[in-house]
Design a protein around this motif. Structure first.
Motif, short mmCIF file in Angstrom:
data_model
loop_
_atom_site.label_atom_id
_atom_site.label_comp_id
_atom_site.label_asym_id
_atom_site.label_seq_id
_atom_site.Cartn_x
_atom_site.Cartn_y
_atom_site.Cartn_z
N ARG A 159 -35.48 -31.86 -37.81
CA ARG A 159 -34.30 -32.59 -38.29
C ARG A 159 -33.54 -31.69 -39.25
NH1 ARG A 159 -33.44 -37.89 -42.07
NH2 ARG A 159 -34.72 -36.66 -43.45
N LYS A 160 -32.37 -31.23 -38.83
CA LYS A 160 -31.61 -30.30 -39.66
C LYS A 160 -30.13 -30.34 -39.30
CE LYS A 160 -33.10 -26.59 -36.52
NZ LYS A 160 -33.89 -25.33 -36.45
N TYR B 180 -25.67 -20.63 -55.55
CA TYR B 180 -25.08 -19.62 -54.68
C TYR B 180 -23.58 -19.82 -54.63
CZ TYR B 180 -23.90 -17.26 -50.25
OH TYR B 180 -23.33 -16.46 -49.28
N SER B 181 -22.83 -18.74 -54.79
CA SER B 181 -21.38 -18.86 -54.73
C SER B 181 -20.76 -17.58 -54.18
CB SER B 181 -20.79 -19.16 -56.12
OG SER B 181 -20.98 -18.07 -56.99
N ARG B 182 -19.64 -17.77 -53.49
CA ARG B 182 -18.85 -16.67 -52.97
C ARG B 182 -17.39 -17.05 -53.14
NH1 ARG B 182 -20.36 -11.79 -51.19
NH2 ARG B 182 -19.38 -11.94 -49.14
N THR C 168 -31.53 -22.83 -45.78
CA THR C 168 -32.63 -23.30 -46.63
C THR C 168 -33.95 -22.75 -46.11
OG1 THR C 168 -32.78 -25.34 -45.31
CG2 THR C 168 -31.40 -25.40 -47.27
N ASP C 169 -34.95 -22.74 -47.00
CA ASP C 169 -36.23 -22.10 -46.68
C ASP C 169 -36.91 -22.69 -45.45
OD1 ASP C 169 -35.89 -20.41 -48.81
OD2 ASP C 169 -37.04 -21.67 -50.20
N LEU D 198 -22.70 -33.60 -49.51
CA LEU D 198 -23.89 -33.98 -50.26
C LEU D 198 -25.03 -34.16 -49.26
CD1 LEU D 198 -24.50 -34.52 -53.26
CD2 LEU D 198 -24.18 -36.96 -52.80
N ILE D 199 -26.17 -33.44 -49.47
CA ILE D 199 -27.27 -33.43 -48.52
C ILE D 199 -28.57 -33.78 -49.24
CG2 ILE D 199 -28.58 -32.00 -46.88
CD1 ILE D 199 -26.12 -30.29 -46.52
N PRO D 200 -29.42 -34.63 -48.63
CA PRO D 200 -30.72 -34.94 -49.27
C PRO D 200 -31.61 -33.70 -49.36
CG PRO D 200 -30.19 -36.49 -47.48
CD PRO D 200 -29.21 -35.38 -47.38
N GLU D 201 -32.47 -33.68 -50.36
CA GLU D 201 -33.37 -32.55 -50.57
C GLU D 201 -34.32 -32.34 -49.39
OE1 GLU D 201 -33.80 -30.18 -52.62
OE2 GLU D 201 -32.60 -30.65 -54.39
#
Length: 244
Positions: free
Chosen positions: A226-227, A205-207, A218-219, A182-185
């Motif tokens: 911070r990533k 998105y799924s594979r 992410t864009d 779970l990651i903040p927006e």
């Protein structure tokens, strides 16, 4: 009459099975899209690969093939195929429930006088056989992570964590992985995931299927300071990432 090797025979079966299904789709005799056809087809491919490993084991008296992965792939392939044919319900996510077969495998190898085969990457900072990690406490400290585990169950909630203002690298590898993240927006992240058999979901998105690689970013990842950078490599993988 020409005699074919076991490898040639099973490869031929793979091509024939795949070709017949895709041909029926193209001719309109089966009502499904190509991606649906592949989703329907890959359990049968798993079954054939598993049977090939078992066939090689018997034909060469143990010199080639692998009874554990042969049995595992055959079992999973048959159950997924039965699901596709409507005999019972079995989802890909349930595959991780079969990790105790690894204990059976190790026990039988010990009884046969053989050492269990466990490969560990040289750069791993932490290695284990079975790991259950849940990081959900408030303000837990996010750090670089590099682990190899035979069977791993990870549950990371980064919405409750202190994430430093830098690129944090998380590398997870092993045999069977069940991972929920779970990651903040407002936190950017990237993912490179690979698996022999896998199910990866990131939002819409799924594979899923066999020999699947997932690459996602992410864009704002490239510009962010911070990533999070994930590198995940499991033989069997069930991975879900959500942003809130």
């Amino acid at each position: 009459m020409k005699v074919y090797s076991g490898c040639q025979f099973f490869i031929a079966l793979l091509f024939i099975l795949g070709g017949v299904v895709l041909l029926l789709v193209n001719l309109g005799l089966i009502s499904m899209e190509i991606d649906e056809a592949i989703h329907f087809l890959y359990p049968f491919v798993l079954t054939i690969i598993g049977l090939k490993l078992l066939f090689d084991l018997l034909a060469t008296k143990g010199k080639h093939g692998n009874w554990f992965f042969g049995t595992f792939l055959t079992l999973i392939g048959v159950m997924l195929a039965a699901d596709r044919l409507g005999y019972w319900e079995f989802s890909f996510r349930e595959i991780v429930n079969y990790w105790p077969l690894l204990f059976v495998y190790i026990g039988l190898r010990i009884l046969m006088g053989k050492r269990p085969i466990i490969k560990v990457t040289a750069k791993s900072s932490k290695n284990g056989f079975v790991t259950d990690v849940s990081m959900k406490e408030n303000n837990w400290q996010v750090e670089d992570l590099d682990e190899w585990n035979g069977v791993a169950d990870y549950d990371f909630d980064y919405t409750k964590a202190f994430i430093p203002d830098r690129d944090t690298k998380i590398k997870l590898a092993g045999w069977v992985g069940d991972i929920k993240i779970l990651i903040p927006e407002d936190v950017e992240f990237s993912l490179i995931a690979s698996s022999k058999v896998g199910d990866v979901k990131i939002g819409h998105y799924s594979r899923d299927g066999i020999m699947k690689n997932a690459n996602y970013k992410t864009d704002g990842y490239d510009e962010a300071t911070r990533k999070l950078t994930f590198n995940i490599d499991f033989q069997v993988l069930d991975l879900r990432i959500d942003r809130v």
